[in-house]
Design a protein around this motif. Structure first.
Motif, PDB file in Angstrom:
ATOM      1  N   THR A  38     -32.110 -44.629  19.107  1.00 41.48           N
ATOM      2  CA  THR A  38     -33.060 -45.070  18.088  1.00 41.48           C
ATOM      3  C   THR A  38     -33.264 -46.575  18.120  1.00 41.48           C
ATOM      4  N   PHE A  74     -39.193 -43.040  12.605  1.00 40.88           N
ATOM      5  CA  PHE A  74     -38.540 -43.353  13.877  1.00 40.88           C
ATOM      6  C   PHE A  74     -37.252 -42.566  14.045  1.00 40.88           C
ATOM      7  N   SER A  75     -36.711 -42.018  12.942  1.00 37.18           N
ATOM      8  CA  SER A  75     -35.505 -41.191  12.996  1.00 37.18           C
ATOM      9  C   SER A  75     -35.422 -40.406  11.693  1.00 37.18           C
ATOM     10  N   THR A 123     -38.987 -36.810  15.832  1.00 33.98           N
ATOM     11  CA  THR A 123     -39.381 -37.287  14.500  1.00 33.98           C
ATOM     12  C   THR A 123     -40.725 -37.995  14.536  1.00 33.98           C
ATOM     13  N   LEU A 124     -40.885 -38.917  15.471  1.00 31.73           N
ATOM     14  CA  LEU A 124     -42.131 -39.689  15.485  1.00 31.73           C
ATOM     15  C   LEU A 124     -43.288 -38.895  16.078  1.00 31.73           C
ATOM     16  N   CYS A 155     -41.871 -46.184  18.334  1.00 33.41           N
ATOM     17  CA  CYS A 155     -42.575 -45.896  17.087  1.00 33.41           C
ATOM     18  C   CYS A 155     -43.427 -47.090  16.658  1.00 33.41           C
ATOM     19  N   SER A 204     -36.469 -45.145  20.435  1.00 31.66           N
ATOM     20  CA  SER A 204     -37.420 -44.537  19.498  1.00 31.66           C
ATOM     21  C   SER A 204     -38.022 -45.538  18.522  1.00 31.66           C
ATOM     22  N   THR A 225     -37.116 -33.484  14.587  1.00 32.13           N
ATOM     23  CA  THR A 225     -35.868 -33.709  15.329  1.00 32.13           C
ATOM     24  C   THR A 225     -35.188 -32.393  15.687  1.00 32.13           C
ATOM     25  N   ALA A 271     -34.432 -37.894  19.402  1.00 31.61           N
ATOM     26  CA  ALA A 271     -34.884 -39.267  19.253  1.00 31.61           C
ATOM     27  C   ALA A 271     -36.394 -39.371  19.061  1.00 31.61           C
ATOM     28  N   PHE A 272     -37.157 -38.522  19.754  1.00 31.27           N
ATOM     29  CA  PHE A 272     -38.604 -38.667  19.717  1.00 31.27           C
ATOM     30  C   PHE A 272     -39.320 -37.575  18.934  1.00 31.27           C
TER      31      PHE A 272
END
Length: 450
Positions: free
Chosen positions: A263, A155-156, A133-134, A271, A267, A438, A130-131
């Motif tokens: 998300t 955010f994803s 990516t950002l 984000c 997330s 991710t 979930a986190f």
């Protein structure tokens, strides 16, 4: 059935729904040929610094299909897969993935004790998905001058569920909408290739427990999970592959189900909050970019058809998968054709029952229901027929499913390459960084438990 040119007005390009049956059969035949060629080429590997990269048949299938799709105007009619048939391949892919989901569910059920041993790692690794990516993507996007598009892109990993979230909250014509579409296109065109190379290289470094890598592979996308897991298991002993497949499948299911809520409620708000605080600091290092170029590139992509296929096309997809998996199972793993067909008949029967229930109850979450049913059926001794189903479907090698899935993906993404070429390199780099985030984020979190 009338031809596409007679079933649509002259000025309207043929759509998947108006494709002549002959065109659909041609697509199916070409996909089968691509699968056979990819399995014949087999696996290859090469050194890359301290690690190595493994190229599997599923990757050859993706590249060959994409190349045929791009060059379709220069090919003889028998091999020509036009743009509308490429779009139709995307619909077949969605239906084909249902067989893939059942195979994963049966694997999870058969190896449930090993999955249980993963313990809390399976739950907490979702925070990494979930986190991750950002954590990597958002700062890079701001340093490269991308503005609000960065929220949608980082955010994803930008799969179908994430398009829905952004579309409902911001609208697809918003900067965030353009960002998530850019991530969707980049992930569709390059995602499987990128995560294959990344996962294979990271696995070759022997820094992480293979179970952690398997959890990292469960990014919530069937094709991306297959690509990552294939590269990971290619470097593991054969006896360990079923366990890693079960763990990856369980992680992928959790990411698809819980990940939607992660998300939506965690997330994405995080984000957006981080963007407001980091943009004044990091955004001043470069000129604003991404707005107009992303708007131009994603023009016409605001509608993503997430509906299912008509029943006859769904049946064609299942038949295509059955033939292709049988070919791969025979060529790569020397499984007798009859054994493969019996196992596939059981897989298709499970899919057909749940699909019929979905058509009767439209609100039923199909992938979740299919995963639960397959997992329950796959638990040895739980049902009177469970042991027999497990024994027969175990003869279907997991990797034999991935090659036709990525062949269909290759044709599906070929139609988006003109749009992809228009995307600025910055948004492409950011999207791939988010995909890396991710995978690496979930792997790192899971590693604390091993």
């Amino acid at each position: 059935m009338p031809s596409a040119s007679l079933s649509a007005p002259p000025h309207v390009p043929p759509t998947p729904a108006t494709q002549a049956f002959g065109g659909k059969l041609r697509l199916a035949a070409v996909v089968i040929a691509v699968v056979a060629l990819a399995e014949w080429i087999g696996a290859a590997q090469f050194a890359l610094g301290p690690g190595k990269v493994v190229l599997l048949p599923m990757l050859w299938a993706l590249l060959i299909a994409a190349a045929l799709g791009i060059a379709q105007r220069r090919l003889p009619a028998a091999l020509r897969i036009g743009t509308s048939l490429q779009a139709y391949a995307g619909g077949l892919l969605n239906a084909a993935l249902l067989l893939f989901v059942v195979k994963l569910g049966l694997t999870v059920g058969a190896f449930l004790p090993q999955v249980r041993q993963a313990g809390w790692a399976l739950f907490f690794q979702e925070f990494g998905h979930a986190f991750g990516t950002l954590a990597l993507g958002l700062p890079l996007a701001l340093l490269l001058g991308i503005k609000r598009e960065a929220v949608g892109a980082t955010f994803s990993v930008g799969r179908e569920g994430n398009l829905v979230i952004i579309g409902q909250k911001y609208g697809m014509d918003s900067p965030e909408g353009r960002g998530v579409l850019a991530e969707y296109i980049t992930g569709t065109v390059l995602g499987a290739l990128f995560i294959t190379l990344l996962a294979g290289f990271v696995a070759s470094l022997n820094l992480f427990d293979p179970r952690s890598l398997a959890m990292g592979a469960g990014v919530g996308s069937g094709s991306l999970m297959a690509a990552a897991l294939g590269a990971i298991t290619a470097q593991q002993p054969a006896e360990r592959v079923p366990q890693l497949t079960a763990i990856a499948a369980a992680a992928n299911l959790i990411t698809m189900v819980l990940g939607f809520y992660f998300t939506l409620f965690l997330s994405l708000p995080a984000c957006a909050w981080l963007y407001e605080r980091l943009e004044p600091v990091l955004g001043r290092f470069s000129k604003p970019r991404g707005g107009q170029e992303t708007r131009d590139a994603t023009a016409g992509m605001g509608h993503v058809d997430l509906r299912g296929l008509p029943l006859r096309d769904t049946l064609l997809s299942w038949l295509l998968m059955a033939v292709a998996v049988t070919i791969g199972n025979r060529m790569a793993y020397q499984v007798p054709v009859l054994d493969s067909l019996i196992g596939l008949a059981l897989v298709i029967a499970i899919v057909a029952v749940v699909d019929a229930l979905k058509r009767a109850v439209p609100r039923l979450p199909l992938v979740l229901a299919l995963s639960v049913v397959a997992t329950v059926v796959g638990i040895p001794g739980l049902l009177p027929f469970s042991d027999a189903v497990v024994a027969l479907t175990n003869k279907l090698n997991f990797m034999a499913f991935t090659t036709p899935v990525l062949a269909l993906a290759g044709f599906s993404v070929a139609k988006d390459l003109p749009i992809f070429r228009q995307l600025g390199w910055r948004i492409v780099v950011v999207s791939l960084t988010a995909t890396a985030g991710t995978f690496l984020g979930a792997t790192l979190v899971a590693e604390f438990f091993h």
